[in-house]
Design a protein around this motif. Structure first.
Motif, PDB file in Angstrom:
ATOM      1  N   ILE A  62       0.841  -1.203   0.000  1.00 25.10           N
ATOM      2  CA  ILE A  62       0.000   0.000   0.000  1.00 25.10           C
ATOM      3  C   ILE A  62       0.874   1.250   0.000  1.00 25.10           C
ATOM      4  CG2 ILE A  62      -1.500   1.407   1.482  1.00 25.10           C
ATOM      5  CD1 ILE A  62      -3.037  -1.142   2.156  1.00 25.10           C
ATOM      6  N   LEU A  63       1.892   1.275   0.840  1.00 27.66           N
ATOM      7  CA  LEU A  63       2.777   2.441   0.912  1.00 27.66           C
ATOM      8  C   LEU A  63       3.530   2.646  -0.398  1.00 27.66           C
ATOM      9  CD1 LEU A  63       4.249   1.939   4.503  1.00 27.66           C
ATOM     10  CD2 LEU A  63       2.636   3.698   3.781  1.00 27.66           C
ATOM     11  N   ILE A  64       4.031   1.563  -0.994  1.00 26.93           N
ATOM     12  CA  ILE A  64       4.816   1.691  -2.233  1.00 26.93           C
ATOM     13  C   ILE A  64       3.936   2.129  -3.394  1.00 26.93           C
ATOM     14  CG2 ILE A  64       6.166   0.393  -3.927  1.00 26.93           C
ATOM     15  CD1 ILE A  64       7.222  -1.306  -1.584  1.00 26.93           C
ATOM     16  N   TYR A  65       2.768   1.517  -3.534  1.00 26.70           N
ATOM     17  CA  TYR A  65       1.867   1.915  -4.619  1.00 26.70           C
ATOM     18  C   TYR A  65       1.364   3.346  -4.430  1.00 26.70           C
ATOM     19  CZ  TYR A  65       1.555  -2.693  -6.824  1.00 26.70           C
ATOM     20  OH  TYR A  65       1.836  -3.860  -7.502  1.00 26.70           O
ATOM     21  N   ALA A  66       1.109   3.738  -3.177  1.00 27.82           N
ATOM     22  CA  ALA A  66       0.676   5.111  -2.925  1.00 27.82           C
ATOM     23  C   ALA A  66       1.756   6.104  -3.330  1.00 27.82           C
ATOM     24  CB  ALA A  66       0.315   5.286  -1.444  1.00 27.82           C
ATOM     25  N   LEU A  67       3.023   5.767  -3.065  1.00 36.76           N
ATOM     26  CA  LEU A  67       4.123   6.650  -3.459  1.00 36.76           C
ATOM     27  C   LEU A  67       4.248   6.735  -4.974  1.00 36.76           C
ATOM     28  CD1 LEU A  67       6.503   8.390  -2.522  1.00 36.76           C
ATOM     29  CD2 LEU A  67       7.920   6.341  -2.539  1.00 36.76           C
ATOM     30  N   ALA A  68       4.112   5.598  -5.658  1.00 36.50           N
ATOM     31  CA  ALA A  68       4.163   5.614  -7.122  1.00 36.50           C
ATOM     32  C   ALA A  68       3.023   6.441  -7.706  1.00 36.50           C
ATOM     33  CB  ALA A  68       4.122   4.186  -7.663  1.00 36.50           C
ATOM     34  N   ALA A  69       1.814   6.273  -7.154  1.00 38.42           N
ATOM     35  CA  ALA A  69       0.667   7.058  -7.628  1.00 38.42           C
ATOM     36  C   ALA A  69       0.861   8.541  -7.335  1.00 38.42           C
ATOM     37  CB  ALA A  69      -0.614   6.545  -6.970  1.00 38.42           C
ATOM     38  N   TYR A 129       9.248  -0.293   8.434  1.00 40.15           N
ATOM     39  CA  TYR A 129       9.629   0.993   9.009  1.00 40.15           C
ATOM     40  C   TYR A 129      10.453   1.816   8.022  1.00 40.15           C
ATOM     41  CZ  TYR A 129       7.990   0.763  13.840  1.00 40.15           C
ATOM     42  OH  TYR A 129       7.211   0.770  14.967  1.00 40.15           O
ATOM     43  N   LEU A 130      11.329   1.156   7.274  1.00 42.80           N
ATOM     44  CA  LEU A 130      12.143   1.878   6.297  1.00 42.80           C
ATOM     45  C   LEU A 130      11.270   2.453   5.182  1.00 42.80           C
ATOM     46  CD1 LEU A 130      15.096   2.584   5.764  1.00 42.80           C
ATOM     47  CD2 LEU A 130      15.255   0.569   4.319  1.00 42.80           C
ATOM     48  N   VAL A 131      10.348   1.639   4.676  1.00 41.78           N
ATOM     49  CA  VAL A 131       9.424   2.116   3.633  1.00 41.78           C
ATOM     50  C   VAL A 131       8.558   3.249   4.174  1.00 41.78           C
ATOM     51  CG1 VAL A 131       7.448   1.485   2.201  1.00 41.78           C
ATOM     52  CG2 VAL A 131       9.391  -0.072   2.389  1.00 41.78           C
ATOM     53  N   LEU A 132       8.043   3.080   5.384  1.00 41.52           N
ATOM     54  CA  LEU A 132       7.182   4.107   5.979  1.00 41.52           C
ATOM     55  C   LEU A 132       7.925   5.423   6.151  1.00 41.52           C
ATOM     56  CD1 LEU A 132       4.458   4.828   7.273  1.00 41.52           C
ATOM     57  CD2 LEU A 132       5.338   3.942   9.444  1.00 41.52           C
ATOM     58  N   MET A 181       8.822  11.586   1.449  1.00 45.18           N
ATOM     59  CA  MET A 181       8.421  11.974   0.096  1.00 45.18           C
ATOM     60  C   MET A 181       7.052  12.643   0.092  1.00 45.18           C
ATOM     61  SD  MET A 181      11.090  11.093  -1.492  1.00 45.18           S
ATOM     62  CE  MET A 181      10.543  11.467  -3.142  1.00 45.18           C
ATOM     63  N   THR A 182       6.165  12.221   0.986  1.00 46.83           N
ATOM     64  CA  THR A 182       4.849  12.857   1.078  1.00 46.83           C
ATOM     65  C   THR A 182       4.977  14.308   1.531  1.00 46.83           C
ATOM     66  OG1 THR A 182       3.826  10.730   1.602  1.00 46.83           O
ATOM     67  CG2 THR A 182       2.551  12.703   2.104  1.00 46.83           C
ATOM     68  N   LEU A 183       5.810  14.547   2.526  1.00 47.98           N
ATOM     69  CA  LEU A 183       6.047  15.925   2.978  1.00 47.98           C
ATOM     70  C   LEU A 183       6.625  16.771   1.848  1.00 47.98           C
ATOM     71  CD1 LEU A 183       7.543  15.304   6.542  1.00 47.98           C
ATOM     72  CD2 LEU A 183       5.322  16.324   5.994  1.00 47.98           C
ATOM     73  N   LEU A 184       7.548  16.189   1.078  1.00 48.67           N
ATOM     74  CA  LEU A 184       8.123  16.901  -0.056  1.00 48.67           C
ATOM     75  C   LEU A 184       7.050  17.275  -1.071  1.00 48.67           C
ATOM     76  CD1 LEU A 184      10.577  17.818  -1.812  1.00 48.67           C
ATOM     77  CD2 LEU A 184      10.662  15.480  -2.694  1.00 48.67           C
ATOM     78  N   LEU A 202      12.032   0.943  -3.911  1.00 51.19           N
ATOM     79  CA  LEU A 202      11.388   0.314  -2.753  1.00 51.19           C
ATOM     80  C   LEU A 202      10.625  -0.937  -3.174  1.00 51.19           C
ATOM     81  CD1 LEU A 202       9.957   3.470  -0.920  1.00 51.19           C
ATOM     82  CD2 LEU A 202      11.929   2.095  -0.234  1.00 51.19           C
ATOM     83  N   TYR A 203      10.009  -0.886  -4.340  1.00 47.42           N
ATOM     84  CA  TYR A 203       9.215  -2.004  -4.856  1.00 47.42           C
ATOM     85  C   TYR A 203      10.038  -3.282  -4.942  1.00 47.42           C
ATOM     86  CZ  TYR A 203       6.143  -4.439  -8.225  1.00 47.42           C
ATOM     87  OH  TYR A 203       5.339  -5.354  -8.867  1.00 47.42           O
ATOM     88  N   VAL A 204      11.286  -3.156  -5.398  1.00 45.45           N
ATOM     89  CA  VAL A 204      12.148  -4.332  -5.553  1.00 45.45           C
ATOM     90  C   VAL A 204      12.922  -4.629  -4.276  1.00 45.45           C
ATOM     91  CG1 VAL A 204      14.099  -5.297  -6.827  1.00 45.45           C
ATOM     92  CG2 VAL A 204      12.330  -4.018  -8.043  1.00 45.45           C
ATOM     93  N   PHE A 205      13.542  -3.603  -3.685  1.00 43.23           N
ATOM     94  CA  PHE A 205      14.460  -3.836  -2.572  1.00 43.23           C
ATOM     95  C   PHE A 205      13.738  -4.085  -1.248  1.00 43.23           C
ATOM     96  CE2 PHE A 205      17.561  -2.619  -5.540  1.00 43.23           C
ATOM     97  CZ  PHE A 205      18.799  -2.933  -5.025  1.00 43.23           C
ATOM     98  N   MET A 206      12.545  -3.530  -1.062  1.00 46.66           N
ATOM     99  CA  MET A 206      11.862  -3.667   0.223  1.00 46.66           C
ATOM    100  C   MET A 206      10.622  -4.546   0.166  1.00 46.66           C
ATOM    101  SD  MET A 206      13.704  -2.077   2.326  1.00 46.66           S
ATOM    102  CE  MET A 206      15.288  -1.429   1.826  1.00 46.66           C
ATOM    103  N   TRP A 207      10.275  -5.037  -1.031  1.00 45.67           N
ATOM    104  CA  TRP A 207       9.075  -5.871  -1.116  1.00 45.67           C
ATOM    105  C   TRP A 207       9.318  -7.141  -1.925  1.00 45.67           C
ATOM    106  CZ3 TRP A 207       4.178  -4.988  -4.494  1.00 45.67           C
ATOM    107  CH2 TRP A 207       3.189  -5.910  -4.112  1.00 45.67           C
ATOM    108  N   LYS A 208       9.608  -7.011  -3.198  1.00 45.10           N
ATOM    109  CA  LYS A 208       9.714  -8.184  -4.065  1.00 45.10           C
ATOM    110  C   LYS A 208      10.963  -9.014  -3.791  1.00 45.10           C
ATOM    111  CE  LYS A 208       5.963  -7.686  -6.564  1.00 45.10           C
ATOM    112  NZ  LYS A 208       4.869  -8.680  -6.513  1.00 45.10           N
TER     113      LYS A 208
END
Length: 358
Positions: free
Chosen positions: A56-63, A187-190, A196-199, A250-256
Motif C-alpha cells: 500500500i505504501l509503495i503503490y501510494a508513493l508511485a501514484a 519501518y524503512l518504507v514508511l 516523500m509525502t512531505l516533499l 522500494l518495490y524491488v528492494f523492500m518488497w519483491k
C-alpha cells in the motif's frame, strides 16, 4: 459534532492558509501516524506486512509521483512502470558498484537517474499534449522495458536476466534481502514514504504547485501571464519521475526481493494509473485511499467468502477483482472525477456544519 469549528479563529493570512486550517484534521493525522508507526508494527503479522502494509505504501508513493505529473501539471503519462524500473535498476547498480553505500542513500539517489530519464522523455511535452503525449510516454514504456531485457550490464550479466537483492545492513540490522525482517522493511518504507509525502505536499502548496495548476488548466493563458511552460513541464516530469523512481527502488528492494524486466511492463503502469484515478487526480490523500482500495480489494475477495463459508476459486477472485476495479473506474470518471479524495472532502464539509446543514 466531532468536526465543529466553533472557537477556532483565524487572525492572519498565514493561519488561514495553514496546512491544517481545522484543528481536527491535525488530530486525525496524528491518530493515523500513531497507528502507522506504533499500533500496526505491534499487531501486524507477516501476511499483513507483505500483502497489505508495505505494498500500500509503495503503490501510494508511485501514484503520488504520477499525480504530480498528471493531476497537478496536466501531462498524461502511461510509462510509470518503466520509470519505476529505472529507479529499481539504478538502485541495484549503485549497491553493486558501491557496496559500502547506505541502502537509504542508494534508494533516494536512484530517483535522480529516473528523474533524468523522465526529463528526456518529457521533452516532447513541449510540442504535443493530451493523447499524443500519452502515446509518447507509452513509447518510453516499451523502449525502457526492452532496454532492461537487452542491456546485460544492468543486471550484472546474470544468466536469468533478473536482479537479485543482496542482504544489506544498516547499523548492524539487515534491511533488505532474504535475511531482512518485514518489520524493519516496513519501518524503512514508511519513513521514506513519509519524507516523500512531505516533499510533495510542500511542492504542490507552493509557487511551483500553482505554476503546475496554471499549466494544467490553461497553458496558453499561463504563458501569457509569464509562466515558462518549458520549465514548468520539465520540472513536473523530473519531480514525478524522481518520486516514481524511489517507489520502484522500494518495490524491488523492500518488497519483491527480485525482479525481471517484465515486472515493469504496461500492467504495472495501468495499476498505478488506476490508483491515481480512483483516489483522485490532484490530491495527495487520494493516492493513499486509492492504494488501500486497489491493494486491499483482492485480499478482501479472498478472505470474506471463505469467512462466510463460500468456496471461490482463485481464478474467479481474479476475474471479480478486475470487474470491480473496472466498474469503479467507470463510476468515478462519470459520477465523481475527483475520486475518493473528493468524497472525503464532502463528508468532512458535512461534518463541519452538522447538525445545522445549510
Amino acid at each position: 459534532m466531532l468536526y465543529r469549528t466553533a472557537g477556532q479563529f483565524k487572525t492572519s493570512y498565514t493561519a488561514d492558509q495553514a496546512l491544517f486550517p481545522v484543528r481536527q484534521d491535525a488530530v486525525l493525522l496524528g491518530v493515523i501516524l500513531l497507528f502507522a508507526y506504533v499500533i500496526f508494527p505491534l499487531t501486524a503479522s507477516e501476511f499483513a506486512y507483505q500483502t497489505l502494509l508495505i505494498p500500500i505504501l509503495i503503490y501510494a508513493l508511485a501514484a503520488m509521483g504520477l499525480n504530480i505529473l498528471t493531476g497537478y501539471a496536466g501531462q498524461l503519462s502511461l510509462g510509470t512502470g518503466a520509470f519505476m524500473g529505472v529507479g529499481a535498476y539504478a538502485c541495484y547498480k549503485l549497491i553493486t558498484i558501491f557496496p559500502w553505500m547506505n541502502p537509504v542513500v542508494a534508494i533516494l539517489l536512484s530517483g535522480v537517474f529516473s528523474a533524468g530519464v523522465g526529463v528526456v522523455f518529457g521533452i516532447p511535452s513541449l510540442r504535443i499534449k493530451g493523447f499524443y503525449l500519452a502515446i509518447a510516454t507509452l513509447a518510453a514504456q516499451f523502449f525502457l522495458v526492452w532496454l532492461f531485457e537487452k542491456w546485460a550490464w544492468l543486471y550484472n550479466y546474470n544468466a536469468s536476466g533478473a536482479i537479485q537483492v543482496p542482504n544489506l545492513e544498516m547499523f548492524g540490522v539487515y534491511v533488505s534481502g532474504p535475511q531482512a525482517g518485514s518489520t524493519t522493511q516496513y519501518y524503512l518504507v514508511l519513513g521514506i514514504v513519509t519524507l516523500m509525502t512531505l516533499l510533495c505536499i510542500n511542492l504542490t502548496r507552493g509557487n511551483l504547485g500553482r505554476t503546475w495548476k496554471a499549466t494544467r488548466d490553461m497553458d496558453i493563458a499561463a504563458e501569457l501571464i509569464g509562466i515558462n511552460l518549458m520549465k514548468s513541464k520539465l520540472i513536473a516530469f523530473a519531480v514525478s519521475s524522481y518520486v516514481v523512481g524511489v517507489a520502484g527502488a522500494l518495490y524491488v528492494f523492500m518488497w519483491k526481493g527480485a525482479a525481471e524486466p517484465n515486472v515493469f511492463d504496461i500492467p504495472l503502469s495501468f495499476q498505478v494509473l488506476f490508483i491515481a484515478i480512483i483516489g483522485g487526480l490532484g490530491s495527495i490523500l487520494g493516492n493513499y485511499l486509492g492504494a488501500i482500495l486497489i491493494v486491499g480489494l483482492p485480499v478482501v475477495l479472498n478472505l470474506v467468502p471463505a469467512a462466510v463459508g463460500l468456496s471461490i476459486s482463485s481464478a474467479t477472485v481474479e476475474h471479480l477483482n478486475v470487474m470491480i476495479v473496472g466498474g469503479l473506474i467507470i463510476f468515478f470518471l462519470i459520477v465523481e472525477p475527483h475520486g475518493l479524495a473528493q468524497l472525503w472532502r464532502l463528508i468532512r464539509e458535512k461534518l463541519i456544519i452538522w447538525p445545522f446543514p445549510h
